[in-house]
Design a protein around this motif. Structure first.
Motif, PDB file in Angstrom:
ATOM      1  N   LYS A 156      47.598  33.657  70.986  1.00  0.00           N
ATOM      2  CA  LYS A 156      46.979  34.112  71.758  1.00  0.00           C
ATOM      3  C   LYS A 156      46.458  33.202  72.625  1.00  0.00           C
ATOM      4  O   LYS A 156      46.668  32.226  72.599  1.00  0.00           O
ATOM      5  CB  LYS A 156      45.244  34.716  71.600  1.00  0.00           C
ATOM      6  CG  LYS A 156      44.188  34.695  72.215  1.00  0.00           C
ATOM      7  CD  LYS A 156      42.712  35.423  72.405  1.00  0.00           C
ATOM      8  CE  LYS A 156      42.037  35.549  73.559  1.00  0.00           C
ATOM      9  NZ  LYS A 156      40.945  36.856  73.250  1.00  0.00           N
TER      10      LYS A 156
ATOM     11  N   GLU B 101      44.850  41.239  77.265  1.00  0.00           N
ATOM     12  CA  GLU B 101      43.679  41.688  77.210  1.00  0.00           C
ATOM     13  C   GLU B 101      43.332  40.900  78.145  1.00  0.00           C
ATOM     14  O   GLU B 101      42.765  39.819  78.704  1.00  0.00           O
ATOM     15  CB  GLU B 101      43.702  39.964  75.629  1.00  0.00           C
ATOM     16  CG  GLU B 101      42.036  40.261  75.489  1.00  0.00           C
ATOM     17  CD  GLU B 101      41.910  39.413  74.419  1.00  0.00           C
ATOM     18  OE1 GLU B 101      42.608  38.862  73.528  1.00  0.00           O
ATOM     19  OE2 GLU B 101      40.386  38.748  74.221  1.00  0.00           O
TER      20      GLU B 101
ATOM     21  N   ASN C 237      37.841  42.661  75.266  1.00  0.00           N
ATOM     22  CA  ASN C 237      36.372  42.688  75.175  1.00  0.00           C
ATOM     23  C   ASN C 237      35.522  42.833  76.256  1.00  0.00           C
ATOM     24  O   ASN C 237      33.795  41.839  75.901  1.00  0.00           O
ATOM     25  CB  ASN C 237      36.357  41.241  74.029  1.00  0.00           C
ATOM     26  CG  ASN C 237      36.293  39.706  74.555  1.00  0.00           C
ATOM     27  OD1 ASN C 237      37.541  39.100  74.463  1.00  0.00           O
ATOM     28  ND2 ASN C 237      35.969  39.096  75.975  1.00  0.00           N
TER      29      ASN C 237
ATOM     30  N   HIS D 227      36.690  39.639  68.671  1.00  0.00           N
ATOM     31  CA  HIS D 227      36.589  38.862  69.488  1.00  0.00           C
ATOM     32  C   HIS D 227      36.186  37.750  69.090  1.00  0.00           C
ATOM     33  O   HIS D 227      34.941  37.778  67.466  1.00  0.00           O
ATOM     34  CB  HIS D 227      36.069  39.787  70.438  1.00  0.00           C
ATOM     35  CG  HIS D 227      35.106  38.828  71.439  1.00  0.00           C
ATOM     36  ND1 HIS D 227      34.111  38.124  71.198  1.00  0.00           N
ATOM     37  CD2 HIS D 227      35.810  38.084  72.680  1.00  0.00           C
ATOM     38  CE1 HIS D 227      33.704  37.294  72.195  1.00  0.00           C
ATOM     39  NE2 HIS D 227      34.563  37.056  73.362  1.00  0.00           N
TER      40      HIS D 227
END
Ligand code: GKR
Ligand code: MG
Length: 424
Positions: free
Chosen positions: A191, A246, A269, A320
């Motif tokens: 990520k 995301e 998130n 998260h």
């Protein structure tokens, strides 16, 4: 069984100069370490937010727990509700990157902080790993993802020597950061935290990662700092290189429109952080993957409820993270191990924390082949290292930071820096 002692110890640990949509991390991150002891000598551990508003509530809750049966989680909830009513925190600007400070999450945050400790205590008293109290583990190794950040080499107001990671601002440096992290921890997914440099440059970094690690699923997370137009433009450049996209743009409606226009799987998130937002997201098809986090979703059991809701509505579930230590990592691993539909490797900031700053005996928990292995010993399988706890508490007292403020910190590097949403 009765609770006889509850301790909440605020700590601060070194945090590298990591860039994000708000600005940059301060030299220290804050957490609280929670100990709950029962009359038969068992101790349960928890780790939560250490920002001032979260701490004030935790301090208020702790006294209300004396005499409570540690199996009485409904009793815990009532104590938390009563404490929040007396210490309702003010709304805090910029709290979306530090959900522990978000006023609307006060009950779920504080409940979670103590729920983990009570479950750990229950599990110790039953001589079973904590996951057994959550229905049992469906996997004994939980996969985590490499979590890359653009970063400076050192803090502007550096109170300690620079970290070993060095600067990471261009493609080659980001690929090198990924390589180091993968060599050290064996991560199988990557990520990249974005929303901080020019979007075209951040996408070029993802494409460089794709070339360097063709078999690793990739994610980019601009934390809602790209407009809908920018998110669509970047989606065209990203093509099919992402596992999921995301929080590129802000808001449930923005994300819904982005999904409609690009068809890309969107994770969050930021726009789904409680059950009401979950409902509104389902109505709009805003996101396809929800990133759970027991620290603000109301504990380990409510995280399981969230995962079940995701299954019911055909959504993916992942996890998260904010800056944290080993108690949180193990709690994340235990709940993740009990979620059959955990479809993706979880996020963790753990590699960014220094080896000499763990509060559990034995030092940092191992991450091997990208996974945390569950303990077979009782509870979370962790014991506090009291010297380390004392050291990090002293550091909390000395460091002067009482509430995370990445905007104020960035203004030290770039005078006049303020929040602009979305910035790009
Ligand atoms: O630590 O800078 C950071 C992250 O940006 C964190 O605050 C976010 O909450 O990791 C988080 C995320 O996935 O959005
Ligand atoms: Mg995120």
């Amino acid at each position: 069984m009765k609770i006889t002692r509850v301790t909440v110890t605020p700590i601060a640990f070194r945090d590298p100069p990591l860039l994000n949509a708000s600005g940059i991390h301060e030299p220290y991150a804050l957490r609280s370490i929670i100990e709950v002891e029962s009359d038969n000598g068992y101790i349960g551990l928890g780790e939560s937010y250490g920002d001032a508003p979260a701490l004030a509530i935790q301090m208020a809750v702790k006294d209300g727990l004396i005499g409570l049966d540690p199996f009485n989680l409904n009793g815990l909830r009532q104590v938390v509700i009563d404490s929040v009513a007396k210490h309702r925190p003010a709304s805090i600007a910029g709290a979306e990157l530090a959900p522990g400070s978000h006023a609307s999450k006060a009950v779920s945050n504080a409940y979670s902080a103590f729920e983990v400790a009570l479950l750990d205590l229950q599990a110790h008293s039953l001589n079973r790993p904590l996951a057994d109290l959550l229905g049992g583990a469906v996997r004994d190794r939980v996969p985590f993802s490499a979590y890359l950040f653009f970063k400076y080499a050192e803090h502007i107001d550096s109170p300690y020597p620079a970290d070993a990671w060095g600067e990471a601002l261009d493609e080659a440096q980001i690929v090198a950061q990924a390589r180091t992290m993968i060599e050290q921890y064996g991560f199988k997914s990557i990520k990249l935290k974005a929303g901080t440099l020019e979007p075209e440059h951040e996408v070029a970094c993802i494409l460089a990662l794709k070339k360097a690690f063709p078999d690793h699923p990739l994610r980019i997370d601009p934390n809602g700092n790209w407009s809908l137009d920018t998110s669509i433009r970047m989606a065209e450049r990203l093509g099919d290189s992402l596992q999921y996209y995301e929080d590129p743009c802000p808001g449930l409606d923005g994300m819904a429109e982005l999904h409609k226009r690009t068809g890309l799987p969107l994770a969050t998130n930021m726009v789904v952080t409680d059950f009401d937002e979950f409902r509104r997201s389902v109505e709009r098809n805003s996101v396809q993957i929800v990133l759970a986090d027991h620290h603000y979703w109301g504990g380990l059991r409510d995280t399981q409820v969230l995962a079940r809701m995701c299954q019911t509505w055909g959504l993916g579930v992942s996890m998260h993270s904010n800056s944290h230590l080993g108690i949180s990592l193990m709690a994340m691993a235990h709940v993740a191990a009990t979620v059959p539909n955990l479809d993706y490797a979880c996020d963790t900031h753990y590699p960014w924390q220094e080896a000499d700053e763990e509060v559990i005996k034995g030092g940092k928990l191992p991450i091997v082949d990208g996974c945390v292995t569950l303990n077979t010993s009782p509870g979370l399988g962790l014991e506090l290292d009291r010297d380390q706890l004392g050291k990090l508490h002293e550091q909390f007292l000395r460091c002067g930071i009482r509430q995370r403020d990445d905007v104020k910190q960035m203004a030290k590097y770039k005078p006049g820096w303020t929040t602009v949403k979305p910035r790009f």
